[in-house]
Design an enzyme around this catalytic site. Structure first.
Site, PDB file in Angstrom:
ATOM      1  N   HIS A   9       0.615  -1.179  -0.007  1.00 27.94           N
ATOM      2  CA  HIS A   9       0.174   0.049  -0.598  1.00 27.94           C
ATOM      3  C   HIS A   9       0.872   1.323  -0.160  1.00 27.94           C
ATOM      4  O   HIS A   9       2.291   1.239   0.284  1.00 27.94           O
ATOM      5  CB  HIS A   9      -0.578  -0.232   1.283  1.00 27.94           C
ATOM      6  CG  HIS A   9      -0.258   0.307   2.627  1.00 27.94           C
ATOM      7  ND1 HIS A   9       0.407   1.207   2.807  1.00 27.94           N
ATOM      8  CD2 HIS A   9       0.070  -0.932   3.211  1.00 27.94           C
ATOM      9  CE1 HIS A   9       1.150   0.541   4.037  1.00 27.94           C
ATOM     10  NE2 HIS A   9       0.981  -0.252   4.420  1.00 27.94           N
ATOM     11  N   GLU A  11       2.053   4.709   0.867  1.00 28.92           N
ATOM     12  CA  GLU A  11       2.625   5.651   2.417  1.00 28.92           C
ATOM     13  C   GLU A  11       1.617   5.895   3.040  1.00 28.92           C
ATOM     14  O   GLU A  11       0.903   6.835   2.172  1.00 28.92           O
ATOM     15  CB  GLU A  11       3.684   6.612   2.241  1.00 28.92           C
ATOM     16  CG  GLU A  11       4.297   7.793   2.837  1.00 28.92           C
ATOM     17  CD  GLU A  11       4.859   8.241   3.379  1.00 28.92           C
ATOM     18  OE1 GLU A  11       6.291   7.989   3.288  1.00 28.92           O
ATOM     19  OE2 GLU A  11       4.502   9.777   2.947  1.00 28.92           O
ATOM     20  N   GLU A  13      -0.263   8.347   6.478  1.00 33.10           N
ATOM     21  CA  GLU A  13      -0.222   9.367   7.856  1.00 33.10           C
ATOM     22  C   GLU A  13       0.958   8.551   8.932  1.00 33.10           C
ATOM     23  O   GLU A  13       1.607   9.559   9.726  1.00 33.10           O
ATOM     24  CB  GLU A  13      -1.206   9.592   8.517  1.00 33.10           C
ATOM     25  CG  GLU A  13      -2.100  10.573   7.564  1.00 33.10           C
ATOM     26  CD  GLU A  13      -0.710  12.083   7.279  1.00 33.10           C
ATOM     27  OE1 GLU A  13       0.152  12.354   7.439  1.00 33.10           O
ATOM     28  OE2 GLU A  13      -1.500  12.491   5.765  1.00 33.10           O
ATOM     29  N   ASN A  15       2.399   5.420   8.511  1.00 32.47           N
ATOM     30  CA  ASN A  15       3.652   5.788   8.128  1.00 32.47           C
ATOM     31  C   ASN A  15       4.588   6.465   8.936  1.00 32.47           C
ATOM     32  O   ASN A  15       5.907   6.268   9.376  1.00 32.47           O
ATOM     33  CB  ASN A  15       4.547   4.782   6.992  1.00 32.47           C
ATOM     34  CG  ASN A  15       3.449   3.715   6.225  1.00 32.47           C
ATOM     35  OD1 ASN A  15       3.249   3.804   5.535  1.00 32.47           O
ATOM     36  ND2 ASN A  15       3.834   3.266   7.649  1.00 32.47           N
ATOM     37  N   ARG A  58      -6.115   1.281   3.975  1.00 29.78           N
ATOM     38  CA  ARG A  58      -4.842   1.671   3.071  1.00 29.78           C
ATOM     39  C   ARG A  58      -4.285   0.766   1.453  1.00 29.78           C
ATOM     40  O   ARG A  58      -4.281   1.619   0.665  1.00 29.78           O
ATOM     41  CB  ARG A  58      -3.794   2.027   3.829  1.00 29.78           C
ATOM     42  CG  ARG A  58      -3.281   0.368   4.955  1.00 29.78           C
ATOM     43  CD  ARG A  58      -2.153   0.881   5.474  1.00 29.78           C
ATOM     44  NE  ARG A  58      -1.714  -0.366   6.479  1.00 29.78           N
ATOM     45  CZ  ARG A  58      -2.382  -1.213   7.141  1.00 29.78           C
ATOM     46  NH1 ARG A  58      -2.817  -0.687   8.306  1.00 29.78           N
ATOM     47  NH2 ARG A  58      -1.006  -1.975   8.205  1.00 29.78           N
ATOM     48  N   GLU A  82      -2.357  -7.194   7.340  1.00 25.30           N
ATOM     49  CA  GLU A  82      -0.826  -7.092   8.215  1.00 25.30           C
ATOM     50  C   GLU A  82      -0.931  -7.838   8.535  1.00 25.30           C
ATOM     51  O   GLU A  82      -2.123  -8.203   9.415  1.00 25.30           O
ATOM     52  CB  GLU A  82      -0.709  -5.481   8.431  1.00 25.30           C
ATOM     53  CG  GLU A  82       0.993  -5.167   8.891  1.00 25.30           C
ATOM     54  CD  GLU A  82       1.693  -5.922   8.093  1.00 25.30           C
ATOM     55  OE1 GLU A  82       2.297  -6.986   7.802  1.00 25.30           O
ATOM     56  OE2 GLU A  82       2.758  -4.809   7.084  1.00 25.30           O
TER      57      GLU A  82
END
Length: 202
Positions: A9, A11, A13, A15, A58, A82
């Protein structure tokens, strides 16, 4: 023969804040949106028979930006989500290191020993992505498939392709936002054709 285009995915916020997301979510940054659109332009002449995304927002947003020609083709699979990080989710890495020093050290330095009381370990992620790919290769058996997922999932996928143990999950390359990996699947074999490419992120 099946060619699988695997992307992380864009980038987010969190990250940029070094905040662990796991099964939680945050919005794509302007860079994340721009890079996803650029990747879509890069892949505009590639015909996909399937587009499969993690159901995380995301990942879905990234999938829609990349596949703007045929967003109706997008389907989801929870095995692409994830790693579940339990109580770490939503916390910045610095705070996690202070609150869970042994677990944090294992996560980054001895991944085979990492355990989460209320989440997953790396073996769990490797197993579910292996199950996903075993099923994927059966239907359809040929063509191009786009998969939108997450960093740890892609790192586990590399282990499968290389037949490597969990100890090597953090070996290069680093998986940046919208990075592109291409895997050829033929007669039960998985071959990495392209690894973590970000040439479109300019």
């Amino acid at each position: 023969m099946l060619n699988v285009y695997v992307i992380r995915h864009g980038e987010t916020e969190w990250n940029t804040q070094k905040r662990m997301q796991g099964r939680l979510d945050s919005s794509l940054t302007e860079k994340g949106i721009k890079d996803a659109r650029s990747l879509g332009e890069r892949l505009k002449d590639t015909d996909f028979v399937r587009i499969i995304s993690s159901p995380s927002t995301r990942a879905m947003e990234t999938a829609k930006l990349v596949s703007r020609k045929n967003p109706k083709l997008i389907e989801t699979d929870e095995r692409l989500m994830e790693i579940h990080l339990g109580d770490w989710q939503g916390k910045v890495e610095g705070d996690i290191q202070i609150e869970y020093p042994e677990e944090f050290h294992a996560f980054w330095n001895q991944p085979e020993l990492y355990k989460s009381l209320d989440g997953e370990n790396f073996f769990d992620v490797k197993k579910r992505i292996a199950d996903f790919f075993m099923e994927l290769v059966k239907s359809p058996p040929t063509g191009n498939v786009l998969v939108v997922t997450h960093g740890v999932v892609i790192k586990a996928l590399y282990l499968l392709c290389r037949n490597k143990p969990i100890e090597e999950i953090w070996s290069p390359p680093f998986i940046h936002g919208t990075s592109l990996t291409i895997i050829k699947m033929d007669n039960g074999k998985m071959e990495l054709l392209l690894e973590g490419c970000t040439d479109h992120c300019r």
